[in-house]
Design an enzyme around this catalytic site. Structure first.
Site, PDB file in Angstrom:
ATOM      1  CB  SER A  22      -0.914   0.005   1.234  1.00 20.61           C
ATOM      2  OG  SER A  22      -0.143  -0.020   2.428  1.00 20.61           O
ATOM      3  CG  ASN A 109      -3.749  -5.000  13.192  1.00 17.83           C
ATOM      4  OD1 ASN A 109      -3.152  -4.991  12.126  1.00 17.83           O
ATOM      5  ND2 ASN A 109      -4.267  -6.102  13.713  1.00 17.83           N
ATOM      6  CB  THR A 154     -42.073  24.545  -6.800  1.00 18.07           C
ATOM      7  OG1 THR A 154     -43.238  24.978  -7.506  1.00 18.07           O
ATOM      8  CG2 THR A 154     -41.898  25.389  -5.546  1.00 18.07           C
ATOM      9  CG  HIS A 155     -42.963  20.946  -9.465  1.00 24.49           C
ATOM     10  ND1 HIS A 155     -42.902  19.617  -9.099  1.00 24.49           N
ATOM     11  CD2 HIS A 155     -43.804  21.528  -8.557  1.00 24.49           C
ATOM     12  CE1 HIS A 155     -43.669  19.406  -8.048  1.00 24.49           C
ATOM     13  NE2 HIS A 155     -44.225  20.549  -7.695  1.00 24.49           N
ATOM     14  CB  SER A 276     -16.938  25.376 -28.634  1.00 25.27           C
ATOM     15  OG  SER A 276     -17.048  24.454 -29.700  1.00 25.27           O
ATOM     16  CE  LYS A 282     -21.903  26.340 -26.458  1.00 28.96           C
ATOM     17  NZ  LYS A 282     -21.594  24.906 -26.630  1.00 28.96           N
ATOM     18  CG  ASN A 284     -18.959  25.459 -23.519  1.00 31.99           C
ATOM     19  OD1 ASN A 284     -20.046  25.857 -23.945  1.00 31.99           O
ATOM     20  ND2 ASN A 284     -18.073  24.861 -24.288  1.00 31.99           N
ATOM     21  CD  GLU A 289     -21.017  21.809 -18.549  1.00 33.05           C
ATOM     22  OE1 GLU A 289     -21.937  22.349 -19.193  1.00 33.05           O
ATOM     23  OE2 GLU A 289     -19.969  21.375 -19.083  1.00 33.05           O
ATOM     24  CE1 TYR A 316      -6.406  -3.080   9.300  1.00 32.84           C
ATOM     25  CE2 TYR A 316      -5.274  -5.136   8.790  1.00 32.84           C
ATOM     26  CZ  TYR A 316      -5.575  -3.824   8.477  1.00 32.84           C
ATOM     27  OH  TYR A 316      -5.048  -3.255   7.337  1.00 32.84           O
ATOM     28  CD  GLN A 321      -3.247  -2.414   1.812  1.00 37.54           C
ATOM     29  OE1 GLN A 321      -2.498  -2.883   2.667  1.00 37.54           O
ATOM     30  NE2 GLN A 321      -3.154  -2.748   0.539  1.00 37.54           N
ATOM     31  CE  LYS A 324      -3.954   2.820   5.431  1.00 31.29           C
ATOM     32  NZ  LYS A 324      -4.925   1.697   5.455  1.00 31.29           N
TER      33      LYS A 324
END
Length: 461
Positions: A22, A109, A154-155, A276, A282, A284, A289, A316, A321, A324
């Protein structure tokens, strides 16, 4: 030969070394491992388990090794598996056999449980600092827009007029809860597992309370089995960060909508937008995003660790492991997202006229028109029906409630008077909602005052 290799007749296979190791990711715990070892060795000397001069030699060696690591002068070895064995092997190579006494009375451990807790504890505070910066940015922006009227939805349909400040402060409240969840995580993390050993403590007379004091832990883990097998604090962290990312994703979604031509409530700064490769016009909202997209990986880390832990017997198991990489990735993701998201919000241009125009359409003042009738003595359900008929008339004739003549109002119900026009003005609609927590300028300013107090009382020195 491995430091644990006395029982084995031959070396592990190269594939086993690679699969079992690890160090490629847990090397970032080097500082926590060394700090924990120094506290442990100090306690061993205090308890007479090792000699004072041996402890001094080990501690100096550890501090010199820490300095060398931070200067980039140390290479870690995959054959040593993890950061704990690497630190121990490096220390032995530097100061000799006395370094072998460092591991007296502990196991990997409880050592790894300590290191991860130290790391999480430190990172939680850093995340809280970043979160407070974003929250303060929202306060500053909201302060400038307590009278900027926009439609509430709303909606995703225009519902009632609110202010931009009121909308922003909804996110402040979400982030405040995120801050408190991180605070809870800090406290569930802040218990010392060292001294639990492999699972059943040790026959050495350890002073766990002394080590807890040295490392500024609030308490010790009261059960040694739980001390080495608990990863609830990691799950608390991952849940807290998943919820925080969900809030950032929701905010990102609105920023993406608001910056579109269809809404045009805001314009993102050029520094936090992209173009773009084919369409020259464009601009963006890629930062928003990406934040929205990265929410999924943090969710994945939470689900991954939950799944890992669900079938493990005590105490343990090497499966753990896997904790992490999950917490490292989630922490790294938030540490990257929060500053750039804050900068994006801080620099975006607000378009109040477009917000007001949107609030003027969609009959956002219809509820206020119904409330007007209720205040005149009509039952709300009857008022609801009357205004519904008026809205239908407006839709049929492509007009608005503000543009209707009083004659038309009175043809639907005679209770209407000239004061209907003042009652349905957007400013009246917003400021009439002065209930605590509402969108009126006065209510939002009161909220802002409480928000500033939260920032002041939780800011780091």
């Amino acid at each position: 030969m491995k430091l644990w290799g006395g029982r084995f007749a031959k070396e592990t296979d190269t594939l086993t070394d690679h699969f079992n190791s690890s160090i490629s990711f847990d090397q970032r715990l080097y500082k926590q491992d060394i700090i924990g070892s120094i506290a442990h060795v100090t306690m061993l000397a205090k308890q007479g388990i090792i000699k004072e001069e041996e402890a001094l030699c080990i501690k100096k060696g550890l501090m010199d090794l820490l300095e060398a690591i931070e200067k980039g002068e140390v290479s870690f070895n995959e054959k040593m598996e993890d950061i704990h064995m690497n630190i121990e092997a490096l220390l032995i190579s530097r100061i000799g056999d006395v370094a072998k006494k460092m591991h007296t009375g502990r196991s990997r451990n409880d050592q790894v449980a300590l290191d991860v807790r130290l790391y999480v504890r430190e990172e939680v505070k850093e995340l809280q600092r970043l979160l407070l910066t974003l929250m303060n940015t929202l306060i500053e922006l909201a302060t400038d827009h307590t009278e900027t009227i926009m439609p509430g939805y709303t909606h995703l349909q225009r519902a009632q007029p609110i202010t931009f400040a009121h909308h922003l402060m909804a996110y402040f409240e979400m982030l405040k809860r995120d801050y408190k969840r991180l605070e809870f995580t800090y406290h569930t993390t802040n218990s010392l597992p060292l001294g639990s050993g492999a699972l059943a403590t040790t026959t050495y007379p350890l002073d766990r309370d002394f080590v807890a004091e040295q490392l500024a832990f609030e308490s010790i883990c009261e059960n040694s089995i739980d001390g080495v097998s608990d990863r609830d604090f990691c799950l608390d962290l991952l849940y807290s960060l998943s919820t925080l990312m969900m809030h950032l994703s929701r905010f990102s979604e609105e920023i993406i909508l608001w910056s579109s031509h269809e809404f045009h409530f805001i314009e993102l700064d050029d520094a936090y937008s992209t173009g773009s490769s084919i369409m020259p016009q464009k601009k963006n909202p890629d930062i928003a995003e990406l934040v929205r997209g990265k929410c999924g990986r943090v969710y994945g880390n939470l689900l991954s660790l939950l799944t890992t832990m669900k079938g493990l017997p005590l105490a343990y198991n090497k499966d753990m492991q896997e904790d992490k990489e999950r917490i490292f990735d989630s922490i790294d993701t938030l540490t990257m997202c929060l500053p750039i998201f804050t900068a994006m919000v801080k620099t975006m241009k607000i378009c109040p006229q477009n917000m007001y125009k949107a609030a003027s359409g969609g009959f956002t003042n219809a509820t206020d028109a119904a409330d007007y009738l209720v205040k005149k003595g009509l039952a709300f359900r009857d008022a609801h029906e009357v205004i519904g008929k008026l809205v239908l008339h407006c839709v049929t004739h492509d007009t608005s409630l503000e543009e209707l003549s009083l004659d038309i109002y009175q043809s639907i119900h005679p209770i209407f008077e000239k004061d209907i026009y003042e009652a349905i003005s957007l400013t009246t609609c917003v400021n009439g909602r002065s209930v605590k927590g509402g969108p009126s300028t006065a209510a939002v300013k009161a909220h802002l005052q409480k928000a500033r107090l939260f920032i002041t009382t939780h800011s780091f020195a």
